[in-house]
Scaffold this motif. Structure first.
Motif, PDB file in Angstrom:
ATOM      1  N   LYS A   1      -0.455   0.430   9.740  1.00 60.48           N
ATOM      2  CA  LYS A   1      -0.873  -0.508  10.774  1.00 60.48           C
ATOM      3  C   LYS A   1      -0.498  -1.911  10.320  1.00 60.48           C
ATOM      4  O   LYS A   1      -0.965  -2.377   9.291  1.00 60.48           O
TER       5      LYS A   1
ATOM      6  N   THR B   1       0.702  -2.238   6.651  1.00 60.34           N
ATOM      7  CA  THR B   1      -0.151  -1.864   5.522  1.00 60.34           C
ATOM      8  C   THR B   1      -0.911  -0.587   5.872  1.00 60.34           C
ATOM      9  O   THR B   1      -0.940  -0.161   7.024  1.00 60.34           O
ATOM     10  N   LEU B   2      -1.525   0.014   4.872  1.00 53.44           N
ATOM     11  CA  LEU B   2      -2.329   1.199   5.121  1.00 53.44           C
ATOM     12  C   LEU B   2      -3.641   0.789   5.774  1.00 53.44           C
ATOM     13  O   LEU B   2      -4.333  -0.091   5.285  1.00 53.44           O
ATOM     14  N   SER B   3      -3.975   1.430   6.869  1.00 55.46           N
ATOM     15  CA  SER B   3      -5.229   1.117   7.556  1.00 55.46           C
ATOM     16  C   SER B   3      -6.343   2.020   7.040  1.00 55.46           C
ATOM     17  O   SER B   3      -6.120   2.926   6.243  1.00 55.46           O
ATOM     18  N   SER B   4      -7.544   1.770   7.512  1.00 56.78           N
ATOM     19  CA  SER B   4      -8.682   2.614   7.127  1.00 56.78           C
ATOM     20  C   SER B   4      -8.790   3.837   8.036  1.00 56.78           C
ATOM     21  O   SER B   4      -9.641   4.700   7.819  1.00 56.78           O
ATOM     22  N   ASP B   5      -7.941   3.888   9.060  1.00 59.90           N
ATOM     23  CA  ASP B   5      -7.955   5.020   9.983  1.00 59.90           C
ATOM     24  C   ASP B   5      -7.276   6.217   9.329  1.00 59.90           C
ATOM     25  O   ASP B   5      -6.114   6.133   8.923  1.00 59.90           O
ATOM     26  N   THR B   6      -8.008   7.316   9.234  1.00 63.67           N
ATOM     27  CA  THR B   6      -7.496   8.497   8.540  1.00 63.67           C
ATOM     28  C   THR B   6      -7.243   9.640   9.517  1.00 63.67           C
ATOM     29  O   THR B   6      -8.065   9.908  10.389  1.00 63.67           O
TER      30      THR B   6
ATOM     31  N   GLY C   1       0.790  -1.226   0.000  1.00 63.41           N
ATOM     32  CA  GLY C   1       0.000   0.000   0.000  1.00 63.41           C
ATOM     33  C   GLY C   1       0.818   1.271   0.000  1.00 63.41           C
ATOM     34  O   GLY C   1       0.261   2.353  -0.065  1.00 63.41           O
TER      35      GLY C   1
ATOM     36  N   ASP D   1      -5.101  13.980   3.899  1.00 64.87           N
ATOM     37  CA  ASP D   1      -5.686  12.869   4.642  1.00 64.87           C
ATOM     38  C   ASP D   1      -4.665  11.741   4.686  1.00 64.87           C
ATOM     39  O   ASP D   1      -4.330  11.146   3.668  1.00 64.87           O
TER      40      ASP D   1
ATOM     41  N   LYS E   1      -3.622   8.101   5.779  1.00 69.00           N
ATOM     42  CA  LYS E   1      -4.007   6.779   6.254  1.00 69.00           C
ATOM     43  C   LYS E   1      -2.819   6.215   7.011  1.00 69.00           C
ATOM     44  O   LYS E   1      -1.777   5.937   6.425  1.00 69.00           O
ATOM     45  N   ARG E   2      -2.987   6.035   8.281  1.00 66.10           N
ATOM     46  CA  ARG E   2      -1.838   5.668   9.099  1.00 66.10           C
ATOM     47  C   ARG E   2      -1.438   4.211   8.860  1.00 66.10           C
ATOM     48  O   ARG E   2      -2.260   3.363   8.515  1.00 66.10           O
TER      49      ARG E   2
END
Length: 206
Positions: free
Chosen positions: A161, A164-169, A83, A156, A158-159
């Motif tokens: 985790k 991989t890129l998480s859905s947390d923005t 990602g 924005d 995406k941190r």
């Protein structure tokens, strides 16, 4: 009067050794925490230095380096995480900002064209370059870099985790976002709950 030399008995010596061992055991965790705190502070400073260098570059050339950062560029210890953008792109940005050509590579003319004045916006110091030859955080990992080439003054993020890129923005009120995960576990970062950032220092994003 007879002078007697006083000697430590075996029991007294064992007690002294035990006390020294106990004090050392208590001190080591404290020293470790202080060292880790210092690394976190250095990581945030490194992220801030890259962010500042990118803003200075934009002020000088009216644009950011022509590297795609729609996904965070860099991160990790040499193997691309799912990602994320190319690690080579991360190194390109660092070369452009430092005003130093890698030498002998096919991209030399590209680097030269993007920093014609060879201005040193970023001066990678030995403690960050490490033995890996790239601008690294105190754990020897690349930072993550994002910047907006559309004129937007927010990003924005995406941190990361578990690699991989998480859905947390995280919404960053800047056109540049540089960050790094703290306390790496394993071969790459696995703990994305705390970040050293260019916009808020060390933050908790659990």
């Amino acid at each position: 009067m007879t002078n007697r030399k006083k000697h430590f008995t075996l029991m007294e010596m064992l007690v002294v050794i035990a006390i020294i061992g106990l004090l050392a055991a208590l001190a080591f965790p404290v020293v470790g925490r202080v060292r880790e705190k210092s690394r976190e502070t250095d990581a945030a400073a490194g992220a801030n230095n890259i962010s500042l260098a990118l803003k200075q570059y934009k002020a000088a050339y009216q644009k950011f380096p022509s590297v795609d950062t729609s996904a965070p560029v860099g991160g990790g210890d040499g193997s691309a995480a799912s990602g994320y953008g190319s690690l080579n792109d991360y190194d390109k940005i660092i070369f452009i900002l430092s005003g130093v050509l890698p030498g002998g590579g096919a991209d030399d003319s590209n680097f030269a064209a993007q920093n014609k004045k060879k201005t040193v916006f970023l001066n990678p110091t030995p403690e960050y370059m490490k033995a890996n030859g790239f601008f690294a955080n105190p754990w020897g990992r690349r930072y993550y870099i994002m910047y907006s080439k559309t004129g937007k003054n927010t990003i924005d993020v995406k941190r990361p985790k578990n690699g991989t890129l998480s859905s947390d923005t995280i919404k960053v009120g800047s056109d540049v976002a540089v960050f790094s995960e703290l306390n790496p576990k394993g071969s790459d970062f696995k703990d994305g709950s705390r970040l050293a950032t260019s916009w808020g220092g060390v933050i908790d994003v659990k």
